[in-house]
Design a protein around this motif. Structure first.
Motif, mmCIF file in Angstrom:
data_model
loop_
_atom_site.group_PDB
_atom_site.id
_atom_site.type_symbol
_atom_site.label_atom_id
_atom_site.label_comp_id
_atom_site.label_asym_id
_atom_site.label_seq_id
_atom_site.Cartn_x
_atom_site.Cartn_y
_atom_site.Cartn_z
ATOM 1 N N ASP A 244 0.742 -1.070 -0.063
ATOM 2 C CA ASP A 244 0.026 0.024 -0.080
ATOM 3 C C ASP A 244 0.999 1.279 0.111
ATOM 4 O OD1 ASP A 244 1.025 0.246 2.430
ATOM 5 O OD2 ASP A 244 -0.827 0.035 3.513
ATOM 6 N N LYS B 62 2.852 2.210 2.248
ATOM 7 C CA LYS B 62 3.207 2.630 3.635
ATOM 8 C C LYS B 62 4.155 1.907 4.220
ATOM 9 C CE LYS B 62 -1.500 4.560 4.207
ATOM 10 N NZ LYS B 62 -2.788 4.288 5.025
ATOM 11 N N ARG C 72 -4.032 -8.114 2.924
ATOM 12 C CA ARG C 72 -5.074 -7.143 2.408
ATOM 13 C C ARG C 72 -5.260 -7.549 0.746
ATOM 14 N NH1 ARG C 72 -3.312 -1.131 3.525
ATOM 15 N NH2 ARG C 72 -5.338 -0.884 2.205
ATOM 16 N N GLY D 63 -7.386 -4.154 -6.426
ATOM 17 C CA GLY D 63 -7.285 -3.148 -5.229
ATOM 18 C C GLY D 63 -6.807 -4.082 -3.905
ATOM 19 N N LEU D 64 -6.791 -3.037 -2.905
ATOM 20 C CA LEU D 64 -6.589 -3.650 -1.485
ATOM 21 C C LEU D 64 -7.751 -3.541 -0.681
ATOM 22 C CD1 LEU D 64 -2.908 -2.022 -0.905
ATOM 23 C CD2 LEU D 64 -3.433 -4.738 -1.364
ATOM 24 N N LYS E 152 -9.662 -2.765 2.879
ATOM 25 C CA LYS E 152 -9.409 -1.937 3.695
ATOM 26 C C LYS E 152 -8.371 -2.329 4.963
ATOM 27 C CE LYS E 152 -13.214 1.057 2.917
ATOM 28 N NZ LYS E 152 -14.563 1.865 3.679
ATOM 29 N N ALA E 153 -7.503 -1.467 5.347
ATOM 30 C CA ALA E 153 -6.781 -1.988 6.472
ATOM 31 C C ALA E 153 -7.485 -1.958 7.738
ATOM 32 C CB ALA E 153 -5.556 -0.904 6.805
#
Length: 480
Positions: free
Chosen positions: A246, A248, A289, A433-434, A436-437
């Motif tokens: 992501d 991060k 994720r 996509g990923l 949500k965390a």
């Protein structure tokens, strides 16, 4: 594979025991060598220089050496320190000593002998080695070439003279004017743009990658003097040195005592370890994720994340301020590479194995490392290992030991490679996509958030009750 007290097995070794053991590092060596023909169908052929390596399905890398008058295919291993081969070596001299290498599931042992060694043109007239009787686990003509620090050598412990030290130490001792370093380049199967299988060099670098001499020298972290037999090629990752899919950073706190910055991980570089080993929190942050991803237990492999083979996974590590992106073809591996049948993901897609595997063994109460970066990482760098502090020699600046890593993965090219190799040339990565965390990235767990929510609800209820009581009192006063 890692040596000394490490108790894990290299990937291909697990198949020798009916996939009954976890994918681990072994104690001071590998427990056995399977027929390297198991993966020969996946080997590539074009080389770029140095001593040629045979890449077997990105699972193991072999070099050809001449010992006595026999040729042996030996697995190159920066995680152990000894040379041993399966089969009779002639001519050779029996030293009268015996040595045994203990493993988690078994042991190998035999007489310590001496013979003339030719390693890519580097000659040692009387190199000490362990001679192992061939059997189903250790096929004749195979072996292991340990390239780790000499302090981890079983042979040197048993056969305590100059001849008993490791191969690289003998080479360096014979030519003290040569720089005491080795380099490793690992190839990647099914790479549509790079076709080399790999190579190693001693005291010289590959011309194509000469820039490695200009990158930062990463000091090897030292273990306590009482644990010198556990010394490995280990370096410090930067603080916040892991960037996940992501974009991060992945939070991390070291378990290694004495590390000045607790956000720095101690990483062992091990060319004999197929799947990198990382804490569960790190592997979860990398793979959890993706839609369809699932953490499962596979017999003989341990706990591993399964993700869709068509899912591009991008992760970057940093050392000394330099970013090292990992090729998405190295972040997941098709089950067929390790002789497993097809696996489906939680949403029914073809599944691949997440290569950065959570630790499948206990590192002990006071570990000297946090992570093990094996082949899946090392295919993305050209690695130089300087043995100055190990061998007694130093480089021209009096520095050593250290590691230099030259990044050889270009992000754009890696993405194109993935589209070609996994997606048939049609780029569908943008449609994935990923999820949500589970948290805001602050490192707080979902349970913490649940507790906060409960506290807020209780506070609201209490406030409501107090307000209700106050209103009733005011009403009574007006009625009175």
């Amino acid at each position: 594979m890692l040596g000394t007290t490490f108790v894990s097995f290299v990937l291909y070794t697990s198949f020798l025991f009916g996939l009954s053991q976890a994918l681990h590092i072994q104690v001071r060596g590998r427990s056995s060598l399977s027929s390297n023909r198991v993966f020969r169908r996946e080997s590539t052929s074009r080389e770029i220089g140095g001593l040629t390596l045979d890449n077997t399905a990105d699972v193991s890398y072999y070099a050809e050496i001449l010992l006595g008058n026999q040729t042996f295919q030996v697995l190159i291993d920066t995680g152990s320190s000894d040379l041993w081969v399966a089969g009779e070596v002639s001519p050779s001299t029996d030293t009268g000593f015996n040595a045994s290498i203990q493993y988690a599931a078994n042991a190998v042992g035999g007489p310590v002998k001496e013979a003339r060694l030719n390693l890519g043109g580097h000659i040692v007239e009387d190199q000490a080695f362990l001679q192992i009787p061939p059997d189903e686990a250790n096929e004749e003509g195979t072996g292991i070439l340990g390239l780790g620090p000499g302090s981890g050598s079983f042979i040197a412990t048993q056969f305590g003279k100059i001849g008993g030290v490791t191969v690289l130490e003998r080479i360096f001792q014979q030519n003290i004017s040569a720089p005491p370093f080795m380099t490793i380049l690992l190839g990647r199967t099914k790479d549509p743009t790079d076709f080399f299988t790999g190579s190693i060099t001693v005291a010289e670098v590959l011309e194509e990658y000469h820039d490695i001499l200009n990158v930062a020298k990463l000091n090897v972290t030292k273990v306590p003097d009482t644990l010198l037999d556990e010394q490995h090629h280990q370096i410090l990752l930067d603080p916040d040195g892991i960037v996940g899919p992501d974009g991060k950073t992945i939070p991390f706190v070291t378990d290694v005592e004495g590390t000045e910055n607790k956000k720095q991980a101690t990483v062992v570089l091990d060319s004999g370890f197929t799947l990198p080993q990382v804490p569960r929190t790190v592997s979860d942050a990398i793979y959890s994720r993706f839609y369809g991803s699932e953490f499962v237990q596979i017999k003989g492999l341990g706990g591993v994340w399964i993700v869709p083979c068509e899912q591009e996974v991008n992760v970057t590590f940093s050392f000394a301020g330099k970013e090292y992106p990992i090729h998405p073809l190295d972040m997941t591996m098709h089950p067929s590479n390790v002789n497993l049948s097809d696996i489906s993901t939680a949403n029914g897609e073809m599944g691949c194995l997440g290569t950065f595997q959570p630790f499948t063994y206990d590192k002990g109460r006071t570990p000297s490392y946090d992570m093990v970066f094996g082949m899946a990482f090392m295919r993305n760098v050209y690695s130089l290992f300087n043995y100055g502090g190990y061998s007694g020699n130093t480089d021209e600046e009096g520095i050593g030991p250290y590691v230099q890593l030259l990044s050889i993965t270009d992000r754009a090219e890696a993405h194109s490679d993935f589209v070609t190799a996994r997606l048939g040339g049609i780029d569908t990565t943008g449609s994935r996509g990923l999820k949500k965390a589970n948290n805001s990235g602050s490192g707080r767990t979902p349970m913490f958030l649940y507790i906060v929510a409960v506290v807020v609800v209780i506070a609201v209820l209490i406030a409501g009750a107090v307000l209700f009581v106050l209103r009733r009192r005011r009403r009574r006063r007006r009625l009175g």
